[in-house]
Design a protein around this motif. Structure first.
Motif, mmCIF file in Angstrom:
data_model
loop_
_atom_site.group_PDB
_atom_site.id
_atom_site.type_symbol
_atom_site.label_atom_id
_atom_site.label_comp_id
_atom_site.label_asym_id
_atom_site.label_seq_id
_atom_site.Cartn_x
_atom_site.Cartn_y
_atom_site.Cartn_z
ATOM 1 N N ALA A 1 8.574 0.077 6.024
ATOM 2 C CA ALA A 1 7.570 1.020 6.539
ATOM 3 C C ALA A 1 6.501 1.264 5.490
ATOM 4 C CB ALA A 1 8.238 2.333 6.935
ATOM 5 N N GLY A 2 6.916 1.380 4.233
ATOM 6 C CA GLY A 2 5.949 1.598 3.157
ATOM 7 C C GLY A 2 4.996 0.433 3.027
ATOM 8 N N ALA A 3 5.558 -0.779 3.029
ATOM 9 C CA ALA A 3 4.717 -1.973 2.897
ATOM 10 C C ALA A 3 3.769 -2.074 4.084
ATOM 11 C CB ALA A 3 5.594 -3.217 2.799
ATOM 12 N N LEU A 4 4.294 -1.742 5.256
ATOM 13 C CA LEU A 4 3.497 -1.884 6.466
ATOM 14 C C LEU A 4 2.311 -0.920 6.477
ATOM 15 C CD1 LEU A 4 4.138 -3.801 8.831
ATOM 16 C CD2 LEU A 4 4.822 -1.765 10.120
ATOM 17 N N GLY B 1 -8.566 0.466 -4.253
ATOM 18 C CA GLY B 1 -7.854 1.312 -3.308
ATOM 19 C C GLY B 1 -6.352 1.359 -3.497
ATOM 20 N N GLY B 2 -5.860 0.916 -4.664
ATOM 21 C CA GLY B 2 -4.417 0.937 -4.888
ATOM 22 C C GLY B 2 -3.830 2.322 -4.693
ATOM 23 N N GLN B 3 -4.581 3.340 -5.130
ATOM 24 C CA GLN B 3 -4.072 4.711 -5.023
ATOM 25 C C GLN B 3 -3.859 5.091 -3.563
ATOM 26 O OE1 GLN B 3 -3.424 6.458 -7.789
ATOM 27 N NE2 GLN B 3 -2.838 8.383 -6.827
ATOM 28 N N GLY B 4 -4.865 4.880 -2.746
ATOM 29 C CA GLY B 4 -4.750 5.239 -1.335
ATOM 30 C C GLY B 4 -3.668 4.437 -0.639
ATOM 31 N N GLN B 5 -3.623 3.142 -0.958
ATOM 32 C CA GLN B 5 -2.615 2.289 -0.332
ATOM 33 C C GLN B 5 -1.213 2.712 -0.770
ATOM 34 O OE1 GLN B 5 -4.359 -1.211 -1.928
ATOM 35 N NE2 GLN B 5 -6.127 -1.035 -0.564
ATOM 36 N N ALA B 6 -1.075 3.106 -2.046
ATOM 37 C CA ALA B 6 0.225 3.571 -2.530
ATOM 38 C C ALA B 6 0.614 4.870 -1.835
ATOM 39 C CB ALA B 6 0.185 3.766 -4.043
ATOM 40 N N ILE B 7 -0.374 5.757 -1.634
ATOM 41 C CA ILE B 7 -0.080 7.018 -0.947
ATOM 42 C C ILE B 7 0.408 6.737 0.475
ATOM 43 C CG2 ILE B 7 -1.173 9.060 0.074
ATOM 44 C CD1 ILE B 7 -2.913 9.236 -2.453
ATOM 45 N N MET B 8 -0.290 5.834 1.169
ATOM 46 C CA MET B 8 0.140 5.516 2.527
ATOM 47 C C MET B 8 1.539 4.907 2.509
ATOM 48 S SD MET B 8 -2.273 6.768 4.138
ATOM 49 C CE MET B 8 -2.006 6.418 5.870
ATOM 50 N N GLY B 9 1.814 4.078 1.497
ATOM 51 C CA GLY B 9 3.150 3.503 1.369
ATOM 52 C C GLY B 9 4.195 4.580 1.155
ATOM 53 N N ALA B 10 3.855 5.551 0.297
ATOM 54 C CA ALA B 10 4.801 6.637 0.032
ATOM 55 C C ALA B 10 5.050 7.441 1.300
ATOM 56 C CB ALA B 10 4.251 7.540 -1.074
ATOM 57 N N ILE B 11 3.981 7.636 2.094
ATOM 58 C CA ILE B 11 4.155 8.372 3.350
ATOM 59 C C ILE B 11 5.082 7.598 4.290
ATOM 60 C CG2 ILE B 11 2.953 9.074 5.461
ATOM 61 C CD1 ILE B 11 0.565 9.850 3.714
ATOM 62 N N GLY B 12 4.802 6.272 4.399
ATOM 63 C CA GLY B 12 5.634 5.465 5.291
ATOM 64 C C GLY B 12 7.089 5.443 4.849
ATOM 65 N N GLY B 13 7.293 5.101 3.565
ATOM 66 C CA GLY B 13 8.661 5.018 3.063
ATOM 67 C C GLY B 13 9.335 6.379 3.079
ATOM 68 N N GLY B 14 8.584 7.399 2.630
ATOM 69 C CA GLY B 14 9.159 8.739 2.538
ATOM 70 C C GLY B 14 9.567 9.286 3.892
ATOM 71 N N ALA C 1 -0.055 -3.908 1.053
ATOM 72 C CA ALA C 1 1.406 -3.900 1.159
ATOM 73 C C ALA C 1 2.044 -3.777 -0.222
ATOM 74 C CB ALA C 1 1.881 -5.171 1.860
ATOM 75 N N LEU C 2 1.478 -4.474 -1.205
ATOM 76 C CA LEU C 2 2.023 -4.400 -2.570
ATOM 77 C C LEU C 2 1.884 -2.982 -3.123
ATOM 78 C CD1 LEU C 2 0.686 -7.797 -3.936
ATOM 79 C CD2 LEU C 2 3.091 -7.146 -3.763
ATOM 80 N N ALA C 3 0.675 -2.419 -2.968
ATOM 81 C CA ALA C 3 0.477 -1.051 -3.446
ATOM 82 C C ALA C 3 1.372 -0.089 -2.683
ATOM 83 C CB ALA C 3 -0.983 -0.652 -3.310
ATOM 84 N N GLY C 4 1.508 -0.343 -1.375
ATOM 85 C CA GLY C 4 2.376 0.501 -0.566
ATOM 86 C C GLY C 4 3.808 0.471 -1.061
ATOM 87 N N LEU C 5 4.254 -0.709 -1.475
ATOM 88 C CA LEU C 5 5.600 -0.812 -2.045
ATOM 89 C C LEU C 5 5.688 0.002 -3.330
ATOM 90 C CD1 LEU C 5 6.422 -4.569 -1.440
ATOM 91 C CD2 LEU C 5 7.596 -2.594 -0.467
ATOM 92 N N GLY C 6 4.577 0.016 -4.097
ATOM 93 C CA GLY C 6 4.551 0.845 -5.304
ATOM 94 C C GLY C 6 4.763 2.309 -4.955
ATOM 95 N N GLY C 7 4.063 2.771 -3.929
ATOM 96 C CA GLY C 7 4.236 4.158 -3.510
ATOM 97 C C GLY C 7 5.636 4.417 -2.991
ATOM 98 N N THR C 8 6.153 3.449 -2.235
ATOM 99 C CA THR C 8 7.504 3.599 -1.701
ATOM 100 C C THR C 8 8.536 3.672 -2.821
ATOM 101 O OG1 THR C 8 6.776 2.270 0.150
ATOM 102 C CG2 THR C 8 9.129 2.617 -0.062
ATOM 103 N N SER C 9 8.306 2.856 -3.859
ATOM 104 C CA SER C 9 9.297 2.826 -4.942
ATOM 105 C C SER C 9 9.328 4.162 -5.679
ATOM 106 C CB SER C 9 9.008 1.672 -5.910
ATOM 107 O OG SER C 9 7.934 2.005 -6.752
#
Lengths: 464, 503
Positions: free
Chosen positions: A221-224, A188-201, A355-363
């Motif tokens: 926010a992205g990590a969360l 689920g890294g992809q989905g978690q990264a997308i959610m991270g990108a949404i949060g951070g973005g 949270a890690l994947a979310g940080l990936g999306g945020t980055s």
């Protein structure tokens, strides 16, 4: 290449034949035990080898010899390295097949063997050289910079591109590696990264606060959000026993479609554009660049990724939670018997992965993307699986694999620009590397790797 | 073996019953001796050979494909083919035929995983019968069955016998043997110790089964029991299949005494211990530790309250094999000082403790960083015992503390258990080795079908203990044996085959 020797040999036979191999006669010193090994009948002696590691009265094996033996032995580092070489060779073949000029020249292989092979070599070597120049350093640029014909920023450009590409991959790689150690396969890294990108973005585009506040807020926010997305999987697995692979795949789809819906909402969508894109992310929300320069895109995402890898490495080795995580991964029954809360551990592990994947999306969202779009992340979550496997689910291995994949991506872009080789070839090479790493027996038989004496000794110990 | 005979093999766990039968079925090869079928010596190299000479086997753990239908499972390995296609209709017909001929009603199209255990076993029997075998080996067939299912099976066995088949019936339950067997052979420690008639009194069978082997001597002083530490009252626990494995157990263990639980395995001992440890929820009753109710506590809290636990199956529950010895030595201590703080572990303290425990408990290893899986069974057990005894204990629960452990380690582990008792801890020892229980315990509780049948002194004659383990209370011969009471007729309706879904 066509060896029919059994790959796994008896430790005794391996050690003896390794000592007899032509490369080593000079290195074989006149020590009785080693000399004895050169006789085929002396295999019994090898039984005592394990003791050799510690006994002080035996002469130490020279470092160079150990190094040589280990280098050509089937340890994971060598296999990984050779898998990369093998993938590049396969990539070269594909390049030739894919290029009409070179392919046509092969019709004249027997008329003009020199020209055919020469052309092929030139084409392939130029393409790979371009890849190197586009990802690590371009000697021409260095030369021109030396003569003051270009700026130092141009010299750093390739490495900056590599780091930019590597940052999200390291995050999503860690997001697969950490749960793997707890016996969970996080697709689920992809989905978690997308959610991270949404949060951070969202934090990045909606607020305009001072940078020192808004950037950490966005990262958080992205990590969360990514963490919540992962925690959901963990809780469902712990409570209901649902399989995490199925859950994560489904949540990937949900996250992807949620992003598509989200950027069309009135408070997010860019009112000045007709296509599906969000409002631009505020400059105050963007991750600062490592070197403030319009050419060098590398941002603090890579620093965060390295810190995350260090944190994960610490956690797995010295962290209390890491101990629980590994215990659950290896033997959940024993963990439960020892009073470890297995369900909680699973849920928290998935939250950490998310949270890690979310940080990936945020980055990506706060590092390079100008705004949120549907395809802003590409396949970064899924590539994280490859990165984790290539890095053998160890944090620093993931960093190495992430940097390699980042470099391949950056180099592939350069290769496409200068040699006309499609950048998709990089995807094939990446896939082939992981394929070869995942099938170590194949690599070992192709290169005729032998079992290292040290490993053989270890195996002997375990059996004894 | 005579044709049309039910021959019971009786013996304790590990007596060699299953090994003998695996040799007959060709799964193991004999080192010496020969097997005669119809007077001629045969060499059975595998199950295929066994079936050829007419020997079929129903294993203790079924060998069925859960997602296949009954007919598919029956024909597996000998698929009736017609022109390269599997003759499915033929298989269904065959199953119908065989099941009717022997009075074993089965639906050939049912899927195995939907069927209750008793019916699955019937499928195994039908499968063996379709191979036209004359001799059927049933390896502890009743171990997994409810009392009703057991009665049905015994009925089926009589039917097969009437049809001229011979049956080897392996068990350690005297009641069943007496119910169906024509002849009884008792095996102990790999030897035939006697042949008996089913009319022989149960006490004789029990004596043969338990034997008068060399008594393990554990040097120990008179116990000085103190206040009650562990109090179990009216405890009811269900096993994985939702059967009442522990059916109203009352126990008191005092500080400074060893209470041994004897009993044939599978009579609720495992579930009792797991429930005390908080690893298995109880359905009724309570557990108190030093007067405090711990019935619903999490395992972590039970351990922290000063309970040491040596689990029955060390490789599954006791150790993380991939972890180093040092890590395994703190598997349930890593949260407490000096090994762990709020977030981190103190690796130096863990290593120091490992060095000390390895020396103290004489764990034979090259280094504390070796994976525990590389150690021998005895040394693995020492690691567990060392870990559980490395903190002040109120209560020590040791389940099968010396199973698969060499003699030297057994003595050592026993002496450590007695040392804990002398220090004032309450000790609960569960073992299916009667010798071990008798040697260690100050009082012996005998468990049978989820109940404590009696609590006796360890110097009680072995015949008496053997009878108790078989479910017969010699002192109250007038009362009905436990197990025929109303509580035993446990409804086994909902969730029976889905009991494991919770895991």
């Amino acid at each position: 290449m066509t060896s029919h020797e059994p790959i796994e040999q008896e430790p005794a036979a391996t050690a003896a034949s390794a000592d007899k191999s032509p490369a080593l006669p000079a290195a074989a010193p006149a020590v009785p035990t080693v000399a004895a090994d050169q006789y085929p009948g002396a295999a019994v002696k090898v039984e005592e080898k394990p003791a050799r590691h510690r006994t002080p009265d035996e002469p130490k094996r020279s470092f160079a010899r150990t190094f040589r033996e280990e280098l050509w032995a089937d340890n994971s580092f060598t296999v990984t390295l050779l898998a990369i070489v093998l993938a590049l060779i396969c990539g070269a073949i594909l390049m030739v097949v894919g290029n009409a000029d070179v392919r046509d020249q092969w019709q004249y292989l027997f008329y003009q063997p020199g020209k055919t092979l020469g052309d092929t070599w030139e084409f392939v070597s130029t393409a790979y050289a371009d890849m190197f120049k586009g990802s690590i350093v371009n000697p021409d640029t260095v030369n021109r910079w030396y003569w003051n014909m270009t700026t130092w920023q141009q010299v750093l450009y390739p490495i900056s591109e590599t780091l930019t590409n590597a940052a999200p991959l390291i995050f999503t790689g860690l997001a697969v590696a950490v749960p793997f150690r707890a016996g969970l396969f996080n697709i689920g890294g992809q989905g978690q990264a997308i959610m991270g990108a949404i949060g951070g973005g969202t934090i990045g585009l909606a607020l305009s606060l001072p940078e020192v506040i808004q950037v950490p807020l966005g990262v958080l926010a992205g990590a969360l959000l990514g963490g919540l997305w992962g925690y959901l999987v963990g809780v469902l697995k712990a409570r209901t026993g649902a399989h995490e692979v199925i859950l994560t795949i489904m949540l990937n789809n949900i996250a992807f479609l949620f992003l598509g819906w989200y950027i069309l909402q009135s408070f997010i969508k860019d009112p000045n554009r007709s296509d599906a894109i969000s409002q631009p992310i505020e400059e105050s929300g963007d991750l600062p660049q490592l070197i403030p320069d319009p050419l060098l895109r590398a941002h603090y995402g890579i620093v965060l990724a390295l810190l995350a890898a260090a944190g994960v490495a610490w956690l797995l080795k010295r962290g209390r939670f890491g101990f629980e995580l590994r215990a659950v991964g290896h033997n959940p029954h024993a963990a439960a018997t020892a009073g470890i809360k297995v369900g909680t551990t699973i849920a928290l592990t998935m939250a950490l992965a998310g949270a890690l994947a979310g940080l990936g999306g945020t980055s990506v969202a706060l590092g390079t993307a100008p705004a949120l779009t549907v395809d802003m992340l590409g396949q970064v979550g899924f590539n994280g699986i490859l990165v984790a496997l290539l890095g053998r689910v160890r944090p620093w291995g993931v960093v190495g694999a992430g940097l390699l994949f980042g470099a391949l991506q950056a180099g592939g872009n350069a290769m496409q620009t200068f040699s006309g080789v499609s950048v998709e070839l990089v995807v094939v090479i990446q896939a082939l590397i992981v394929l070869f790493v995942a099938a170590p027996a194949l690599v070992k038989s192709i290169y005729r790797l032998r079992r290292s004496p040290a490993a053989a000794a270890q195996a002997g110990l375990a059996k004894g | 073996m005579e044709p049309g005979e039910i021959h019971a093999l009786l013996g304790e766990n590990g007596a060699g019953k299953s090994t003998l039968m695996n040799v007959l079925y060709g799964l193991l090869q004999p080192d010496e001796g020969e097997i005669l079928v119809d007077g001629a010596p045969v060499r059975i190299k595998g199950p295929g050979d066994a079936i050829k000479v007419g020997i079929g086997m129903v294993h203790q753990h079924f060998m069925l494909v859960p997602v296949f239908s009954v007919a598919e499972n029956v024909m597996l390995g000998a698929e009736p083919a017609r022109g390269g296609f599997i003759d499915h209709a033929g298989a269904v017909k065959l199953v119908r035929e065989v099941s009717e001929r022997y009075g074993l009603p089965l639906d050939p199209n049912a899927i195995i995983e939907d069927l209750p255990i008793g019916i699955q076993q019937r499928v195994e029997i039908v499968k063996a019968l379709t191979r036209e075998v004359d001799l059927l080996i049933l390896d502890e067939p009743t171990a997994v069955l409810t009392p009703q299912e057991t009665d049905e099976l015994l009925q089926v066995m009589r039917g097969l016998k009437a049809a001229g088949k011979s049956i080897v019936f392996i068990t350690h339950k005297l009641r069943e043997v007496k119910a169906v067997a024509d002849r009884i052979t008792v095996i102990r420690r790999g030897r035939t110790v006697g042949t008996a008639d089913p009319t022989a009194p149960e006490s004789e069978l029990a004596e043969l089964m338990v034997g008068r082997s060399v008594v393990l001597e554990v040097p120990k002083d008179e116990a000085a029991p103190g206040a009650p530490v562990l109090e179990v009252s009216g405890l009811v626990v269900a096993d994985d299949r939702e059967h009442r494995a522990v059916d109203g157990v009352d126990l008191v263990v005092r500080g400074g005494e060893v209470l041994g639980i004897a009993g044939v395995q599978g009579n609720g001992q495992t579930e009792l211990v797991e429930s005390i440890m908080g690893l298995r929820p109880s359905r009724a009753g309570s557990v108190h530790l030093n007067g405090e109710p711990i019935t619903t506590w999490h395992t972590r809290d039970v351990l922290r309250a000063g309970v040491g636990y040596v689990p029955e199956d060390r490789s599954v529950d006791g150790l993380v094999k991939e972890f180093s010895i040092a890590e395994n030595l703190v598997l349930d201590l890593y949260r407490s000082a000096p090994f762990g703080g709020r977030f981190s572990l103190d690796l130096d303290a863990i290593d120091a403790q490992a060095e000390q425990k390895i020396a103290e408990f004489d764990v034979r290893t090259q280094s504390a960083h070796q994976p525990v899986g590389a150690l021998s069974g005895g040394n693995q057990q020492k690691v567990i015992v060392a870990r559980e005894m490395s903190r002040p204990l109120q209560l020590l629960i040791a389940a099968q503390p010396t199973r698969g452990v060499d003699v030297g380690s057994i003595e050592f582990i026993h002496s450590r258990i007695v040392a804990e008792r002398d220090r004032g801890a309450a000790v609960l020892v569960v073992s299916s080795e009667l010798d071990e229980v008798v040697a260690l315990a100050d009082r012996v509780a005998v468990m049978y079908r989820g109940r404590v049948l009696a609590i006796v002194a360890p110097d009680t004659p072995r015949e008496t203990l053997g009878l108790l383990m078989a479910g017969i209370d010699p002192n109250s011969s007038s009362s009905t044996p436990a197990g025929s009471g109303a509580g035993e007729q446990e409804p086994r309706g909902e969730g029976m085959s889905h009991g494991e879904a919770a895991s």
